[in-house]
Write a protein that holds these residues in place. Structure first.
Motif, PDB file in Angstrom:
ATOM      1  N   UNK A   1      13.522  26.000 -38.959  1.00  0.00           N
ATOM      2  CA  UNK A   1      13.321  24.864 -39.850  1.00  0.00           C
ATOM      3  C   UNK A   1      12.421  25.233 -41.026  1.00  0.00           C
ATOM      4  N   UNK A   2      11.372  26.019 -40.763  1.00  0.00           N
ATOM      5  CA  UNK A   2      10.458  26.398 -41.838  1.00  0.00           C
ATOM      6  C   UNK A   2      11.124  27.349 -42.833  1.00  0.00           C
ATOM      7  N   UNK A   3      11.987  28.222 -42.366  1.00  0.00           N
ATOM      8  CA  UNK A   3      12.692  29.128 -43.275  1.00  0.00           C
ATOM      9  C   UNK A   3      13.529  28.323 -44.272  1.00  0.00           C
ATOM     10  N   UNK A   4      14.145  27.256 -43.804  1.00  0.00           N
ATOM     11  CA  UNK A   4      14.920  26.383 -44.697  1.00  0.00           C
ATOM     12  C   UNK A   4      13.994  25.537 -45.556  1.00  0.00           C
ATOM     13  N   UNK A   5      12.986  24.938 -44.946  1.00  0.00           N
ATOM     14  CA  UNK A   5      12.207  23.919 -45.638  1.00  0.00           C
ATOM     15  C   UNK A   5      11.115  24.454 -46.544  1.00  0.00           C
ATOM     16  N   UNK A   6      10.652  25.680 -46.334  1.00  0.00           N
ATOM     17  CA  UNK A   6       9.680  26.261 -47.271  1.00  0.00           C
ATOM     18  C   UNK A   6      10.297  26.338 -48.663  1.00  0.00           C
ATOM     19  N   UNK A   7      11.564  26.694 -48.716  1.00  0.00           N
ATOM     20  CA  UNK A   7      12.313  26.725 -49.980  1.00  0.00           C
ATOM     21  C   UNK A   7      12.477  25.330 -50.557  1.00  0.00           C
ATOM     22  N   UNK A   8      12.830  24.378 -49.700  1.00  0.00           N
ATOM     23  CA  UNK A   8      13.122  23.031 -50.174  1.00  0.00           C
ATOM     24  C   UNK A   8      11.872  22.274 -50.624  1.00  0.00           C
ATOM     25  N   UNK A   9      10.707  22.562 -50.007  1.00  0.00           N
ATOM     26  CA  UNK A   9       9.470  21.892 -50.418  1.00  0.00           C
ATOM     27  C   UNK A   9       9.141  22.236 -51.869  1.00  0.00           C
ATOM     28  N   UNK A  10       9.091  23.529 -52.179  1.00  0.00           N
ATOM     29  CA  UNK A  10       8.741  23.928 -53.550  1.00  0.00           C
ATOM     30  C   UNK A  10       9.860  23.590 -54.522  1.00  0.00           C
TER      31      UNK A  10
ATOM     32  N   UNK B   1       2.044  16.608 -50.826  1.00  0.00           N
ATOM     33  CA  UNK B   1       2.469  15.434 -50.072  1.00  0.00           C
ATOM     34  C   UNK B   1       3.698  15.712 -49.229  1.00  0.00           C
ATOM     35  N   UNK B   2       4.704  16.300 -49.849  1.00  0.00           N
ATOM     36  CA  UNK B   2       5.907  16.651 -49.094  1.00  0.00           C
ATOM     37  C   UNK B   2       5.601  17.682 -48.016  1.00  0.00           C
ATOM     38  N   UNK B   3       4.753  18.646 -48.348  1.00  0.00           N
ATOM     39  CA  UNK B   3       4.406  19.675 -47.367  1.00  0.00           C
ATOM     40  C   UNK B   3       3.729  19.102 -46.139  1.00  0.00           C
ATOM     41  N   UNK B   4       2.809  18.153 -46.336  1.00  0.00           N
ATOM     42  CA  UNK B   4       2.140  17.532 -45.197  1.00  0.00           C
ATOM     43  C   UNK B   4       3.092  16.741 -44.323  1.00  0.00           C
ATOM     44  N   UNK B   5       3.982  15.980 -44.957  1.00  0.00           N
ATOM     45  CA  UNK B   5       4.965  15.193 -44.196  1.00  0.00           C
ATOM     46  C   UNK B   5       5.895  16.103 -43.412  1.00  0.00           C
ATOM     47  N   UNK B   6       6.366  17.164 -44.071  1.00  0.00           N
ATOM     48  CA  UNK B   6       7.296  18.091 -43.406  1.00  0.00           C
ATOM     49  C   UNK B   6       6.612  18.822 -42.263  1.00  0.00           C
ATOM     50  N   UNK B   7       5.348  19.229 -42.456  1.00  0.00           N
ATOM     51  CA  UNK B   7       4.611  19.891 -41.374  1.00  0.00           C
ATOM     52  C   UNK B   7       4.557  18.990 -40.148  1.00  0.00           C
ATOM     53  N   UNK B   8       4.242  17.724 -40.365  1.00  0.00           N
ATOM     54  CA  UNK B   8       4.146  16.789 -39.236  1.00  0.00           C
ATOM     55  C   UNK B   8       5.498  16.615 -38.552  1.00  0.00           C
ATOM     56  N   UNK B   9       6.570  16.505 -39.324  1.00  0.00           N
ATOM     57  CA  UNK B   9       7.895  16.274 -38.741  1.00  0.00           C
ATOM     58  C   UNK B   9       8.408  17.494 -37.974  1.00  0.00           C
ATOM     59  N   UNK B  10       8.098  18.696 -38.460  1.00  0.00           N
ATOM     60  CA  UNK B  10       8.562  19.912 -37.774  1.00  0.00           C
ATOM     61  C   UNK B  10       7.702  20.234 -36.565  1.00  0.00           C
ATOM     62  N   UNK B  11       6.395  20.163 -36.752  1.00  0.00           N
ATOM     63  CA  UNK B  11       5.482  20.594 -35.689  1.00  0.00           C
ATOM     64  C   UNK B  11       5.190  19.497 -34.668  1.00  0.00           C
ATOM     65  N   UNK B  12       5.471  18.234 -35.011  1.00  0.00           N
ATOM     66  CA  UNK B  12       5.223  17.132 -34.080  1.00  0.00           C
ATOM     67  C   UNK B  12       5.924  17.292 -32.747  1.00  0.00           C
ATOM     68  N   UNK B  13       7.259  17.575 -32.742  1.00  0.00           N
ATOM     69  CA  UNK B  13       7.939  17.746 -31.450  1.00  0.00           C
ATOM     70  C   UNK B  13       7.408  18.931 -30.648  1.00  0.00           C
ATOM     71  N   UNK B  14       6.900  19.965 -31.349  1.00  0.00           N
ATOM     72  CA  UNK B  14       6.444  21.173 -30.648  1.00  0.00           C
ATOM     73  C   UNK B  14       5.001  21.041 -30.169  1.00  0.00           C
ATOM     74  N   UNK B  15       4.117  20.544 -31.037  1.00  0.00           N
ATOM     75  CA  UNK B  15       2.697  20.465 -30.697  1.00  0.00           C
ATOM     76  C   UNK B  15       2.338  19.158 -29.998  1.00  0.00           C
ATOM     77  N   UNK B  16       3.125  18.107 -30.275  1.00  0.00           N
ATOM     78  CA  UNK B  16       2.808  16.772 -29.766  1.00  0.00           C
ATOM     79  C   UNK B  16       2.412  15.860 -30.913  1.00  0.00           C
ATOM     80  N   UNK B  17       2.977  14.665 -30.926  1.00  0.00           N
ATOM     81  CA  UNK B  17       2.735  13.749 -32.033  1.00  0.00           C
ATOM     82  C   UNK B  17       1.302  13.236 -32.074  1.00  0.00           C
ATOM     83  N   UNK B  18       0.571  13.360 -30.960  1.00  0.00           N
ATOM     84  CA  UNK B  18      -0.797  12.842 -30.928  1.00  0.00           C
ATOM     85  C   UNK B  18      -1.837  13.899 -31.269  1.00  0.00           C
ATOM     86  N   UNK B  19      -1.405  15.104 -31.620  1.00  0.00           N
ATOM     87  CA  UNK B  19      -2.350  16.168 -31.946  1.00  0.00           C
ATOM     88  C   UNK B  19      -3.013  15.915 -33.302  1.00  0.00           C
ATOM     89  N   UNK B  20      -4.330  16.194 -33.413  1.00  0.00           N
ATOM     90  CA  UNK B  20      -5.052  15.927 -34.666  1.00  0.00           C
ATOM     91  C   UNK B  20      -4.425  16.593 -35.887  1.00  0.00           C
TER      92      UNK B  20
END
Length: 459
Positions: free
Chosen positions: A55-64, A214-233
């Motif tokens: 997901x990051x390989x695709x979205x790093x390009x799309x964020x910028x 702004x987009x980077x923060x939202x995308x980080x949360x959406x990608x990493x949320x399922x892996x790290x847990x949505x309640x992680x700081x």
């Protein structure tokens, strides 16, 4: 008489050269955005990272790309289309070489982000070049030809990438664009036209930073949320910061004297309706493109080449039909094409629910792919014409940039939540969930077009 004929011939040659430059420059960006999907399993196998890494390989390009494409539109209007194209092409070449040499998944993600910066300079300037050099009568056919050629490049890219991966390495797949970059720079060197500029336009880098972060923060949360847990700081902080920063970007655009995304454009009915339709349609295309190519390799066991070949019917249909649809749209209006096209694609996505075990490409995948090709052919040129035709030529650069940004951000967000949609990894059940979501998004695009678009004759 002879002089007039010569002048006409010279003008025709210049327009053909302009169209070739616009097609090649845009194709460079589209090639890599399609090649990356077919390369994801090989990248995961060599560099690791799992689904989140893909997901990051695709979205790093799309964020910028999504953030800076807005600045690129302003740069195009301020400095002219040609200088911006040259810088974008050279930057894209350097970033592609870095990707091909990536020693780790982290390095690759950073290089993809840099590539997105360069890619942001290409598409808006290319479309604005067509808009400024072709009169209204010829513009629909020119955009249709651009659509056919760039779509063909985008859709044949998985085949070229698959051959590179199977015969050599995924790294070679990212060097395919070297030839079109060289050809475009050569054509630009011999082009003699009066470039279009808008004196007084300013580039708001602070707004660009707000948008990208702004987009980077939202995308980080959406990608990493399922892996790290949505309640992680870290996830919660990234989501909150992303929402606040992006809201700050929108607020700045509402108050800025020279906004990079003029919100006033959205008061134009066809512009706002076209961008709403773009959001749904391109989110669906990004979701479909990611899921089909990855599942065919990781789930159905096809080679990279065969997975790339799976989308070839779409290429053939678009090459044969897009230029005709551009002309028909100019004559009959965009609304009917923008409604029927996404509806046909929704049916094609729904047919992917027949994919199962044992796997059969011809019966389970090909019918949906054919409908996707027909629907895409009916949609893209009319959608582009409707959006760009709703504004004056002087603002075509920023209008093209906004529309492309909307398309890329839609793809960015939907790829970020693909793990949520699939319910984990892309197994068969996850693939079916993605197919349903894709069909729903296409159907929403059809409804948005029918309800919002108005043709000039008032239908």
């Amino acid at each position: 008489m002879t002089t007039g004929a010569a002048t006409t011939d010279d003008g025709t040659r210049v327009r053909r050269r302009v169209l070739a430059i616009a097609i090649l420059a845009s194709s460079v960006a589209f090639l890599d955005s399609s090649i990356v999907n077919v390369a994801l399993p090989a990248i995961r196998g060599e560099l690791g990272g799992g689904l989140a890494g893909q997901q990051w390989v695709v979205n790093a390009y799309l964020v910028t790309l999504g953030a800076l494409i807005l600045v690129a539109g302003s740069l195009s209007d301020l400095y002219g289309r040609l200088p911006v194209l040259r810088i974008g092409l050279i930057g894209f070449l350097v970033a592609s070489l870095a990707i091909a040499a990536a020693p780790s998944i982290e390095f690759l993600v950073v290089a993809r982000a840099v590539q997105g910066v360069a890619g942001a300079l290409l598409v808006p300037s290319s479309l604005a070049l067509i808009t400024s050099q072709f009169d209204e009568a010829a513009r629909g056919r020119a955009i249709g030809a651009w659509t056919a050629a760039t779509s063909a490049a985008m859709l044949v890219a998985p085949l070229l990438g698959g051959l590179s991966i199977d015969l050599a390495s995924w790294r070679w797949a990212f060097l395919i664009n070297v030839l079109p970059i060289g050809a475009t720079l050569w054509l630009l060197a011999g082009l003699r036209i009066a470039d279009t500029r808008r004196p007084g336009v300013r580039v708001d880098l602070a707004a660009c930073a707000l948008c990208a972060l702004g987009l980077g923060g939202i995308v980080f949360a959406l990608i990493e949320g399922p892996r790290l847990g949505w309640d992680q700081p870290a996830v919660l902080a990234a989501a909150a910061a992303g929402v606040v920063l992006f809201a700050g970007f929108l607020l700045r655009q509402a108050r800025a004297a020279h906004p990079i995304m003029p919100l006033a454009l959205f008061r134009i009915r066809n512009f706002s309706a076209g961008n709403l339709a773009t959001t749904f349609i391109y989110a669906a295309l990004a979701l479909n493109g990611f899921a089909v190519v990855v599942y065919l390799q990781e789930g159905a066991g096809l080679s990279a080449t065969l997975a790339g070949l799976a989308s070839l019917p779409v290429t053939v249909i678009m090459v044969l039909g897009s230029s005709h649809v551009g002309g028909w749209s100019a004559r009959w209006g965009a609304r009917i094409f923008m409604t029927v096209g996404p509806a046909v694609m929704a049916a094609g996505a729904a047919l992917l629910l027949t994919v199962g075990r044992p796997f059969d490409y011809w019966l389970q995948v090909l019918p949906g792919i054919v409908l996707l090709g027909v629907g895409l052919t009916l949609t893209v040129a009319p959608l582009t014409s409707a959006v760009l035709g709703s504004v004056d030529a002087e603002r075509s650069g920023i209008a093209s940039a906004v529309n492309n940004a909307v398309a890329r951000v839609a793809g960015l967000l939907v790829v970020a939540v693909i793990a949520v949609i699939a319910g984990g990894d892309l197994d068969l059940a996850g693939f079916h969930r993605v197919a349903v979501a894709t069909a729903v998004l296409f159907a929403a695009g059809a409804l948005a077009s029918w309800a919002g678009i108005r043709d000039r004759r008032g239908t």
